[in-house]
Design an enzyme around this catalytic site. Sequence first.
Site, PDB file in Angstrom:
ATOM      1  CG  ASP A  69      -0.650  -0.383   2.805  1.00 32.91           C
ATOM      2  OD1 ASP A  69       1.312  -0.028   2.745  1.00 32.91           O
ATOM      3  OD2 ASP A  69      -0.834  -1.109   3.523  1.00 32.91           O
ATOM      4  CG  ASN A 138      -8.761  -1.278  12.190  1.00 31.54           C
ATOM      5  OD1 ASN A 138      -8.224  -2.051  11.037  1.00 31.54           O
ATOM      6  ND2 ASN A 138      -9.475  -0.678  11.398  1.00 31.54           N
ATOM      7  CG  HIS A 140      -5.526  -1.658   8.622  1.00 32.44           C
ATOM      8  ND1 HIS A 140      -5.626  -1.049   8.772  1.00 32.44           N
ATOM      9  CD2 HIS A 140      -4.332  -2.554   9.366  1.00 32.44           C
ATOM     10  CE1 HIS A 140      -4.938  -0.473   8.879  1.00 32.44           C
ATOM     11  NE2 HIS A 140      -3.823  -1.635   9.448  1.00 32.44           N
ATOM     12  CD  GLU A 145      -8.378   0.857   7.999  1.00 33.09           C
ATOM     13  OE1 GLU A 145      -8.806   0.110   8.670  1.00 33.09           O
ATOM     14  OE2 GLU A 145      -8.127   2.172   7.407  1.00 33.09           O
TER      15      GLU A 145
HETATM   16  P1  PGA Z   1       1.668  -1.142  12.750  1.00 30.95           P
HETATM   17  O1  PGA Z   1       0.897  -1.457  11.787  1.00 30.95           O
HETATM   18  O2  PGA Z   1       3.086  -2.649  12.154  1.00 30.95           O
HETATM   19  O3  PGA Z   1       3.062   0.015  12.656  1.00 30.95           O
HETATM   20  O4  PGA Z   1       1.406  -1.413  13.777  1.00 30.95           O
HETATM   21  C1  PGA Z   1      -0.085  -2.362  10.931  1.00 30.95           C
HETATM   22  C2  PGA Z   1      -0.446  -2.292   9.976  1.00 30.95           C
HETATM   23  O5  PGA Z   1      -1.616  -1.348  10.631  1.00 30.95           O
HETATM   24  O6  PGA Z   1      -1.292  -2.816   9.218  1.00 30.95           O
END
Ligand code: PGA
Length: 251
Positions: A69, A138, A140, A145
């Site tokens: 992404d 959450n 994702h 999302e």
């Molecule tokens: P993080 O993010 O590794 O910064 O916790 C993970 C994500 O949101 O996929």
Amino acid sequence: MPIKVIVTKDYDEMSKLAARIMANAIRSKPDIVLGLATGGTPIGCYRELVRMHREEGLDFSRVTTFNLDEYVGLPPTHEQSYHYYMDVNLFNHVNIRRENIHIPDGMAEDLEKHCREYEEMIKRAGGIDLQLLGIGRNGHIGFNEPGSPFDSRTRVVKLTETTRRDNARFFKSLDEVPTHAITMGLATIMEARRIILLASGEAKADAIARSLEGPKTVMVPASILQDHPDCTFIIDKEAASKLKGSYQRTF
Ligand code: PGA
């Protein structure tokens, strides 16, 4: 196949195990196609891959990569862009060829067209052999999302407030966090031949428990991984703290 789960004692062990699996995959298929993730979680894994490149000659010269992404509206030079992140954390320190690196372009003039082309590029490369994932609080994966359809492909998405707030720690203020991103879709991710998801810390414990032991639902995007034939979660004991089942432990 049920998701395989490996619980490590801490972040460092999670990172080193993931890097070892990736390095072995690169050694057994030097022209491997890797799917890569950003965020705080994979930084230790990338650091270990860089060390293996320097000290053990791990060779990236034939490796191709596709990132999951990118934020819409941030140029590659922006310190919070995922282009910048990948350069600083991995690409600048290994012998990967620039032309083999693919990251969605959040500055593309025609974003829809760019998303279609990104899917095409993955196909032309022969598909992703090994996809690395993080997970949001959450549930994702990538920027898919809750509510993202299971048949979704690379597209522009609106970020939820939870995600924007979670990521605000990297920006000067919440206002600066982009509102949209390009992400590979859930169907794109599911086509990877092998998937490794990393999670560390108690903040991820709920998302991990719901993804692994809850029902498969679009409200927990990572729960789709229950249907993947070769998916491993490598998580530290804090991220595993809300799991009910017993899983392989490395300590
Ligand atoms: P993080 O993010 O590794 O910064 O916790 C993970 C994500 O949101 O996929």
